[in-house]
Scaffold this motif. Structure first.
Motif, PDB file in Angstrom:
ATOM      1  N   VAL A   1      -4.640  -0.223  -0.615  1.00 60.18           N
ATOM      2  CA  VAL A   1      -3.966   0.813   0.165  1.00 60.18           C
ATOM      3  C   VAL A   1      -2.492   0.795  -0.223  1.00 60.18           C
ATOM      4  O   VAL A   1      -1.870  -0.268  -0.253  1.00 60.18           O
ATOM      5  N   ASP A   2      -1.942   1.938  -0.565  1.00 58.66           N
ATOM      6  CA  ASP A   2      -0.508   2.021  -0.843  1.00 58.66           C
ATOM      7  C   ASP A   2       0.225   2.233   0.471  1.00 58.66           C
ATOM      8  O   ASP A   2      -0.180   3.070   1.278  1.00 58.66           O
TER       9      ASP A   2
ATOM     10  N   LEU B   1      -3.084  -4.072   5.804  1.00 56.62           N
ATOM     11  CA  LEU B   1      -3.624  -3.218   4.738  1.00 56.62           C
ATOM     12  C   LEU B   1      -3.319  -3.745   3.333  1.00 56.62           C
ATOM     13  O   LEU B   1      -3.767  -3.172   2.343  1.00 56.62           O
ATOM     14  N   GLU B   2      -2.572  -4.867   3.295  1.00 57.55           N
ATOM     15  CA  GLU B   2      -2.245  -5.418   1.976  1.00 57.55           C
ATOM     16  C   GLU B   2      -3.502  -5.992   1.325  1.00 57.55           C
ATOM     17  O   GLU B   2      -4.336  -6.603   1.981  1.00 57.55           O
TER      18      GLU B   2
END
Ligand code: FAD
Length: 159
Positions: free
Chosen positions: A67-68, A62-63
């Motif tokens: 996205v946090d 998700l990096e």
């Protein structure tokens, strides 16, 4: 689960079992391997190193896609809110704009009458981490996970 206890470790064990079998029957093609034997401790150490290496190489999927990532134990506290307890004990409330996706995976279930004791009654997680190969074993649950755990242990135990 996949990286720690599932796909990766089970396939690492299965691949070594195939290698063992190949070496054991290689005399048919003129390669004689004397005194072949399995060292379960060494096998587990190697598997653990392999797993850690896979962890190290893996970029978080998700990096870089806006996205946090908040690490910790999540608890749904409202239809649109999750409270995360982080490693240091602090809590953070995350507010959703639309909804919450719960993707917490699964856990091995205990069959009534067979409570896990970490020794003779174990789950798939422990089955891929055995440092002593059992001479005999019974698998309850013949799905993919039961079959692949049994397959890795059975082949590791090949004479
Ligand atoms: C022995 C074995 C072999 C397998 N082999 C294969 C294979 O070859 N191929 C294949 O496709 N699949 C395989 N699987 C299945 C695969 O590992 C799972 O299907 C997959 O990991 C499920 O992904 P998931 O994201 O749903 O759940 P998980 O991978 O379990 O992820 C859920 C995550 O949620 C976290 N979590 C749980 N509760 C909370 C909470 N309250 N707050 C925050 N986080 C939480 C967990 O810690 C975990 O990190 C295998 C499984 C096993 C056991």
């Amino acid at each position: 689960m996949c990286l720690n206890w599932g796909c990766i470790p089970s396939k690492a064990l299965i691949s070594t079992a195939h290698l063992y079998e190949k070496a054991a029957s290689a005399s048919e093609i003129g390669i004689v391997v004397d005194q072949i034997r399995l060292e379960p401790n060494q096998l587990q150490d190697w598997k653990e190193k392999d797993r850690q290496e896979a962890h190290r190489r893996r970029a978080h999927p998700l990096e870089g896609v806006h996205v946090d990532i908040v690490e910790g134990a999540g608890k749904v506290v409202a239809a649109d809110a999750v409270e995360v307890t982080k490693k240091d004990g602090s809590k953070e409330r995350l507010q959703a704009t639309k909804g919450v996706v719960v993707a917490t995976g699964s856990e091995t279930i205990e069959i009534p009458g067979f409570p896990f004791d970490g020794k003779s009654i174990i789950g798939a997680k422990e089955a891929v981490s055995l440092r002593q190969i059992p001479k005999r074993l019974v698998v309850i649950g013949g799905g993919v996970i039961g079959s692949s755990s049994a397959w890795s242990i059975r082949n590791s135990a090949a004479p």
